[in-house]
Design a protein around this motif. Structure first.
Motif, PDB file in Angstrom:
ATOM      1  N   PHE A 130     -10.415   0.301 -12.719  1.00  0.00           N
ATOM      2  CA  PHE A 130      -9.324  -0.640 -12.517  1.00  0.00           C
ATOM      3  C   PHE A 130      -9.184  -0.952 -11.034  1.00  0.00           C
ATOM      4  O   PHE A 130      -9.072  -0.060 -10.208  1.00  0.00           O
ATOM      5  N   ARG A 131      -9.191  -2.232 -10.712  1.00  0.00           N
ATOM      6  CA  ARG A 131      -9.097  -2.644  -9.313  1.00  0.00           C
ATOM      7  C   ARG A 131      -8.053  -3.748  -9.202  1.00  0.00           C
ATOM      8  O   ARG A 131      -8.152  -4.766  -9.873  1.00  0.00           O
ATOM      9  N   LEU A 132      -7.088  -3.532  -8.335  1.00  0.00           N
ATOM     10  CA  LEU A 132      -6.044  -4.535  -8.137  1.00  0.00           C
ATOM     11  C   LEU A 132      -6.506  -5.608  -7.167  1.00  0.00           C
ATOM     12  O   LEU A 132      -7.281  -5.332  -6.250  1.00  0.00           O
ATOM     13  N   PRO A 133      -6.002  -6.832  -7.330  1.00  0.00           N
ATOM     14  CA  PRO A 133      -6.304  -7.884  -6.362  1.00  0.00           C
ATOM     15  C   PRO A 133      -5.743  -7.515  -4.986  1.00  0.00           C
ATOM     16  O   PRO A 133      -4.725  -6.832  -4.894  1.00  0.00           O
ATOM     17  N   VAL A 134      -6.410  -7.974  -3.928  1.00  0.00           N
ATOM     18  CA  VAL A 134      -5.970  -7.652  -2.567  1.00  0.00           C
ATOM     19  C   VAL A 134      -5.881  -8.916  -1.718  1.00  0.00           C
ATOM     20  O   VAL A 134      -6.336  -9.989  -2.117  1.00  0.00           O
ATOM     21  N   GLY A 135      -5.290  -8.771  -0.536  1.00  0.00           N
ATOM     22  CA  GLY A 135      -5.249  -9.843   0.457  1.00  0.00           C
ATOM     23  C   GLY A 135      -4.525 -11.085   0.001  1.00  0.00           C
ATOM     24  O   GLY A 135      -3.434 -11.019  -0.573  1.00  0.00           O
ATOM     25  N   GLU A 136      -5.145 -12.233   0.263  1.00  0.00           N
ATOM     26  CA  GLU A 136      -4.529 -13.522  -0.057  1.00  0.00           C
ATOM     27  C   GLU A 136      -4.279 -13.666  -1.554  1.00  0.00           C
ATOM     28  O   GLU A 136      -3.290 -14.263  -1.974  1.00  0.00           O
ATOM     29  N   ARG A 137      -5.168 -13.127  -2.344  1.00  0.00           N
ATOM     30  CA  ARG A 137      -5.017 -13.217  -3.799  1.00  0.00           C
ATOM     31  C   ARG A 137      -3.763 -12.464  -4.251  1.00  0.00           C
ATOM     32  O   ARG A 137      -2.996 -12.936  -5.074  1.00  0.00           O
ATOM     33  N   ARG A 138      -3.555 -11.290  -3.684  1.00  0.00           N
ATOM     34  CA  ARG A 138      -2.357 -10.497  -3.990  1.00  0.00           C
ATOM     35  C   ARG A 138      -1.108 -11.257  -3.560  1.00  0.00           C
ATOM     36  O   ARG A 138      -0.131 -11.344  -4.299  1.00  0.00           O
ATOM     37  N   ASP A 139      -1.145 -11.827  -2.362  1.00  0.00           N
ATOM     38  CA  ASP A 139       0.005 -12.591  -1.850  1.00  0.00           C
ATOM     39  C   ASP A 139       0.312 -13.784  -2.746  1.00  0.00           C
ATOM     40  O   ASP A 139       1.476 -14.104  -2.998  1.00  0.00           O
ATOM     41  N   ALA A 140      -0.727 -14.448  -3.241  1.00  0.00           N
ATOM     42  CA  ALA A 140      -0.539 -15.604  -4.121  1.00  0.00           C
ATOM     43  C   ALA A 140       0.089 -15.174  -5.445  1.00  0.00           C
ATOM     44  O   ALA A 140       0.946 -15.874  -5.988  1.00  0.00           O
ATOM     45  N   ILE A 141      -0.311 -14.019  -5.954  1.00  0.00           N
ATOM     46  CA  ILE A 141       0.258 -13.507  -7.197  1.00  0.00           C
ATOM     47  C   ILE A 141       1.733 -13.169  -6.999  1.00  0.00           C
ATOM     48  O   ILE A 141       2.579 -13.523  -7.813  1.00  0.00           O
ATOM     49  N   VAL A 142       2.052 -12.512  -5.886  1.00  0.00           N
ATOM     50  CA  VAL A 142       3.447 -12.171  -5.588  1.00  0.00           C
ATOM     51  C   VAL A 142       4.284 -13.444  -5.464  1.00  0.00           C
ATOM     52  O   VAL A 142       5.391 -13.532  -6.002  1.00  0.00           O
ATOM     53  N   ALA A 143       3.754 -14.465  -4.787  1.00  0.00           N
ATOM     54  CA  ALA A 143       4.473 -15.735  -4.630  1.00  0.00           C
ATOM     55  C   ALA A 143       4.707 -16.395  -5.992  1.00  0.00           C
ATOM     56  O   ALA A 143       5.785 -16.945  -6.243  1.00  0.00           O
ATOM     57  N   ALA A 144       3.712 -16.328  -6.865  1.00  0.00           N
ATOM     58  CA  ALA A 144       3.845 -16.925  -8.195  1.00  0.00           C
ATOM     59  C   ALA A 144       4.906 -16.202  -9.022  1.00  0.00           C
ATOM     60  O   ALA A 144       5.686 -16.836  -9.731  1.00  0.00           O
TER      61      ALA A 144
END
Length: 154
Positions: free
Chosen positions: A57-71
């Motif tokens: 299991f690997r969580l998204p990181v960086g910009e992808r993580r930030d985009a998910i949080v924003a969504a």
């Protein structure tokens, strides 16, 4: 002349790795090579994931993580976030949880017996049933149609 090496905060690296960060993005984040980071983590006794691990299991990181949080903050439905960011609902929920955000638990199927009871006994409208159950008006209307119930309670 050799370049000075960046000191690795092994405790921080181990914590992030165990949270689901992948090795290469984590190394980039810490400013070192992934090989060097791997050696330091192994020496610190961190259990390393392998490609042969059962779907590590690997969580998204960086910009992808930030985009998910924003969504999530924008109130987008989890399934839309999953589709837009090519991840899983579990990842979306964990990323949101780590950011201190609440994502509603996935809801099951609409209980048709409950819809029928609300419509016949409590004489609620479709809109009121939708609000009470948390499902959309169209979902409730379809369920009532399948149950063969009239448009308005009698």
């Amino acid at each position: 002349m050799t370049q000075a090496r960046t000191k690795i905060d092994v405790a921080k690296a181990a914590h992030l790795y165990e949270q689901g960060w992948r090795l290469r993005p984590l190394a980039r984040h810490l400013g070192c090579s992934f090989q060097r980071l791997s050696v330091h983590l192994r020496l610190a006794g961190v259990q390393m994931r392998t490609p042969a691990s059962p779907r590590a299991f690997r969580l998204p990181v960086g910009e992808r993580r930030d985009a998910i949080v924003a969504a999530v903050r924008a109130g987008k439905p989890v399934q839309r976030i999953v589709k837009e960011h090519r991840t899983t609902s579990r990842s979306v929920r964990l990323v949101a949880e780590q950011a201190g955000l609440h994502v509603p638990a996935p809801r099951g199927r609409l209980d048709r017996a409950e819809v029928q009871r609300l419509f016949k006994e409590e004489k609620l409208s479709r809109r009121e049933i939708a609000e009470r159950t948390g499902f959309g008006y169209g979902t409730v209307a379809s369920a009532l149609r399948e149950l063969g119930l009239a448009h308005y309670p009698s």
